[in-house]
Design a protein around this motif. Structure first.
Motif, PDB file in Angstrom:
ATOM      1  N   LYS A  70       0.842  -1.200   0.000  1.00 20.71           N
ATOM      2  CA  LYS A  70       0.000   0.000   0.000  1.00 20.71           C
ATOM      3  C   LYS A  70       0.878   1.252   0.000  1.00 20.71           C
ATOM      4  N   ILE A  71       0.262   2.387  -0.179  1.00 17.84           N
ATOM      5  CA  ILE A  71       0.977   3.664  -0.215  1.00 17.84           C
ATOM      6  C   ILE A  71       1.123   4.167   1.218  1.00 17.84           C
ATOM      7  N   HIS A  72       2.353   4.266   1.669  1.00 13.64           N
ATOM      8  CA  HIS A  72       2.618   4.674   3.048  1.00 13.64           C
ATOM      9  C   HIS A  72       2.698   6.198   3.151  1.00 13.64           C
ATOM     10  N   ARG A  73       2.017   6.739   4.152  1.00 17.55           N
ATOM     11  CA  ARG A  73       1.966   8.193   4.347  1.00 17.55           C
ATOM     12  C   ARG A  73       3.275   8.774   4.886  1.00 17.55           C
ATOM     13  N   HIS A  74       4.040   7.984   5.625  1.00 21.94           N
ATOM     14  CA  HIS A  74       5.206   8.500   6.344  1.00 21.94           C
ATOM     15  C   HIS A  74       6.440   7.635   6.070  1.00 21.94           C
ATOM     16  N   ASN A  75       7.599   8.214   6.288  1.00 24.61           N
ATOM     17  CA  ASN A  75       8.829   7.432   6.259  1.00 24.61           C
ATOM     18  C   ASN A  75       8.714   6.352   7.333  1.00 24.61           C
ATOM     19  N   HIS A  76       9.257   5.200   7.028  1.00 24.57           N
ATOM     20  CA  HIS A  76       9.297   4.127   8.016  1.00 24.57           C
ATOM     21  C   HIS A  76      10.455   3.207   7.663  1.00 24.57           C
ATOM     22  N   VAL A  77      10.685   2.238   8.511  1.00 26.29           N
ATOM     23  CA  VAL A  77      11.758   1.273   8.289  1.00 26.29           C
ATOM     24  C   VAL A  77      11.133  -0.108   8.154  1.00 26.29           C
ATOM     25  N   TRP A  78      11.687  -0.899   7.236  1.00 26.13           N
ATOM     26  CA  TRP A  78      11.279  -2.292   7.164  1.00 26.13           C
ATOM     27  C   TRP A  78      12.510  -3.184   7.262  1.00 26.13           C
ATOM     28  N   PHE A  79      12.285  -4.382   7.784  1.00 26.07           N
ATOM     29  CA  PHE A  79      13.344  -5.367   7.997  1.00 26.07           C
ATOM     30  C   PHE A  79      12.985  -6.648   7.258  1.00 26.07           C
ATOM     31  N   LEU A  80      13.974  -7.254   6.652  1.00 25.88           N
ATOM     32  CA  LEU A  80      13.826  -8.602   6.128  1.00 25.88           C
ATOM     33  C   LEU A  80      14.559  -9.506   7.116  1.00 25.88           C
ATOM     34  N   PRO A 105      10.753   5.665   2.070  1.00 26.88           N
ATOM     35  CA  PRO A 105      10.235   7.037   2.112  1.00 26.88           C
ATOM     36  C   PRO A 105       8.716   7.076   2.046  1.00 26.88           C
ATOM     37  N   SER A 106       8.150   8.154   2.524  1.00 22.56           N
ATOM     38  CA  SER A 106       6.705   8.328   2.419  1.00 22.56           C
ATOM     39  C   SER A 106       6.318   8.287   0.945  1.00 22.56           C
ATOM     40  N   GLY A 107       5.116   7.811   0.679  1.00 20.33           N
ATOM     41  CA  GLY A 107       4.639   7.687  -0.693  1.00 20.33           C
ATOM     42  C   GLY A 107       5.090   6.416  -1.369  1.00 20.33           C
ATOM     43  N   SER A 108       5.893   5.617  -0.670  1.00 24.68           N
ATOM     44  CA  SER A 108       6.392   4.397  -1.297  1.00 24.68           C
ATOM     45  C   SER A 108       5.284   3.356  -1.406  1.00 24.68           C
ATOM     46  N   LYS A 109       5.271   2.717  -2.544  1.00 26.01           N
ATOM     47  CA  LYS A 109       4.376   1.595  -2.817  1.00 26.01           C
ATOM     48  C   LYS A 109       5.256   0.563  -3.485  1.00 26.01           C
ATOM     49  N   ARG A 110       5.302  -0.617  -2.909  1.00 28.67           N
ATOM     50  CA  ARG A 110       6.264  -1.608  -3.375  1.00 28.67           C
ATOM     51  C   ARG A 110       5.580  -2.861  -3.912  1.00 28.67           C
ATOM     52  N   MET A 111       6.248  -3.479  -4.874  1.00 29.88           N
ATOM     53  CA  MET A 111       5.897  -4.819  -5.327  1.00 29.88           C
ATOM     54  C   MET A 111       7.012  -5.714  -4.807  1.00 29.88           C
ATOM     55  N   ALA A 142      -2.304   5.766   2.698  1.00 31.51           N
ATOM     56  CA  ALA A 142      -3.139   6.604   1.829  1.00 31.51           C
ATOM     57  C   ALA A 142      -3.880   5.673   0.879  1.00 31.51           C
ATOM     58  N   LYS A 143      -5.148   5.961   0.619  1.00 35.55           N
ATOM     59  CA  LYS A 143      -5.952   5.101  -0.244  1.00 35.55           C
ATOM     60  C   LYS A 143      -5.464   5.114  -1.689  1.00 35.55           C
TER      61      LYS A 143
END
Length: 152
Positions: A70-80, A105-111, A142-143
């Motif tokens: 999904k589209i993230h509103r804010h910066n965040h961290v992800w871990f694998l 970064p905010s606004g990121s949408k990933r596959m 964000a929708k």
């Protein structure tokens, strides 16, 4: 020359963003609960953890599975935590091998494509300390890009 390169780069980014959205919309036509699923399912089980001001969402992915985030509103961290994945966004495609972490970064949408069985964890701010998942979705996601861009 730099201006033309920047314009070209922005056009490519928007095209790739559109391609991701088109793929997602196309796949939504085929949701069957087995081959194409939506949300927290046995195929992509989620684990939710809460601590002061933090929300952690863990997802397990089986080898050869594919997720559109999904589209993230804010910066965040992800871990694998385990496994190997390829992550494509509007900028590029990068392979990650566990263990690793990335700032998104905010606004990121990933596959995300799981090349091996993998465990993926997102860490988000939770300023209200809510444990209501729908409320968290509203805070974090964000929708669509129109909603995201109007918040800036």
């Amino acid at each position: 020359m730099a201006d033309k390169q920047e314009i070209t780069k922005k056009e490519q980014k928007l095209q790739r963003r559109g391609d991701i959205m088109d793929l997602q919309n196309h796949l939504m036509e085929f949701v069957d609960g087995e081959n194409v699923v939506k949300g927290d399912t046995e195929v992509f089980p989620l684990k939710h953890t809460f601590t002061d001001g933090i929300y952690i969402r863990q997802m397990s992915m089986k080898k050869n599975s594919f997720v559109i985030g999904k589209i993230h509103r804010h910066n965040h961290v992800w871990f694998l935590l385990t496994g190997k994945i390829a992550v494509a966004d509007e900028n590029n495609t990068v392979e990650h091998i566990a263990p690793c972490y990335v700032e998104a970064p905010s606004g990121s949408k990933r596959m995300i494509y799981a090349q091996e069985d993998s465990i993926w964890v997102n860490v988000h701010a939770n300023p209200t300390n809510t444990r209501d998942l729908e409320e968290l979705e509203d805070l974090i996601i964000a929708k669509d890009y129109d909603e995201f861009n109007n918040e800036k």
